[in-house]
Scaffold this motif. Sequence first.
Motif, short mmCIF file in Angstrom:
data_model
loop_
_atom_site.label_atom_id
_atom_site.label_comp_id
_atom_site.label_asym_id
_atom_site.label_seq_id
_atom_site.Cartn_x
_atom_site.Cartn_y
_atom_site.Cartn_z
N ILE A 150 0.67 -1.03 0.04
CA ILE A 150 0.03 -0.14 0.07
C ILE A 150 0.74 1.46 -0.06
O ILE A 150 0.51 2.33 -0.62
CB ILE A 150 -0.94 0.02 1.20
CG1 ILE A 150 -1.98 -0.98 0.97
CG2 ILE A 150 -1.57 1.39 1.52
CD1 ILE A 150 -2.85 -1.37 2.27
N GLN A 151 2.07 1.25 0.56
CA GLN A 151 2.84 2.24 0.81
C GLN A 151 3.56 2.62 -0.63
O GLN A 151 3.65 3.82 -1.17
CB GLN A 151 4.12 2.29 1.69
CG GLN A 151 3.66 1.75 3.21
CD GLN A 151 2.68 2.64 3.64
OE1 GLN A 151 2.48 3.89 3.69
NE2 GLN A 151 1.57 1.94 4.17
N LEU A 152 3.88 1.76 -1.39
CA LEU A 152 4.42 2.04 -2.71
C LEU A 152 3.26 2.42 -3.61
O LEU A 152 3.38 3.31 -4.34
CB LEU A 152 4.84 0.42 -3.24
CG LEU A 152 6.19 0.03 -2.96
CD1 LEU A 152 6.47 -1.53 -3.25
CD2 LEU A 152 7.35 0.68 -3.07
N SER A 153 2.25 1.79 -3.32
CA SER A 153 0.85 2.33 -4.22
C SER A 153 0.63 3.73 -4.14
O SER A 153 0.42 4.43 -4.87
CB SER A 153 -0.28 1.47 -4.15
OG SER A 153 -1.23 1.85 -4.90
N GLU A 154 0.40 3.90 -2.86
CA GLU A 154 0.12 5.49 -2.38
C GLU A 154 1.29 6.22 -2.94
O GLU A 154 0.79 7.22 -3.05
CB GLU A 154 -0.48 5.27 -1.10
CG GLU A 154 -1.72 4.90 -0.74
CD GLU A 154 -2.62 5.66 -1.29
OE1 GLU A 154 -2.74 6.93 -1.46
OE2 GLU A 154 -3.71 4.99 -2.17
N GLY A 155 2.43 5.90 -2.56
CA GLY A 155 3.68 6.69 -2.82
C GLY A 155 3.63 7.08 -4.46
O GLY A 155 3.94 8.36 -4.61
#
Length: 202
Positions: A150-155
């Motif tokens: 999720i961090q990668l996607s939101e980043g």
Amino acid sequence: MAFFNKVKWILGILIVFVLIVTTNLIDKNNFIRVRDAVVTIYEDRVVASDLIFDLSKSVQEKEIAAALLDTTFFYNRSEQLDKNILELLSRYDQTKLTKKEKKTLNNLKSDFEDLKVSENILINSNFIEKRSFFNTISDIQENLYNLSKIQLSEGKRQMSISKKAVDKLEIFTQIEIYLLALLAIVIQIIILYKPKQRQETE
């Protein structure tokens, strides 16, 4: 004619004023979007990734201790580690969460509660009943993995927002330059234009 000249000057100044105000409002909006995206990437994504890493280390420490039947760890170190985990989860909860992220984090909290129960079962069974403990560890690792994704996607999403805002800024800057050049020409024409006076024939 003096009145007509005053009207021309007022119109010229008003056009410049409206153009400057409009472009400044557009620029301000885009700058805010870039700033918010950068802040979000750091405060809610980089920090969250660091918290996920620390949680993963804590879980791995417990997993290794159980695999090695390290009784000293469970009687001395484990309680302090549980406090650290609660603090990390609390800090994570303070970041800006998406709906999916909130749900995954709640699942993770529930898994850590289950881990305490299965840890007690492990200790009370003299480290014979391990299955429940390792199953819970596996669930925790899966939720941590999902959170990291999720961090990668939101980043990426925030970077995309930032890039679009920067692109708009560049486009509007070019438009501003062309409009100001055009406006300068128009104002010069308005100011210098003098209607021809009819020559009176005698």
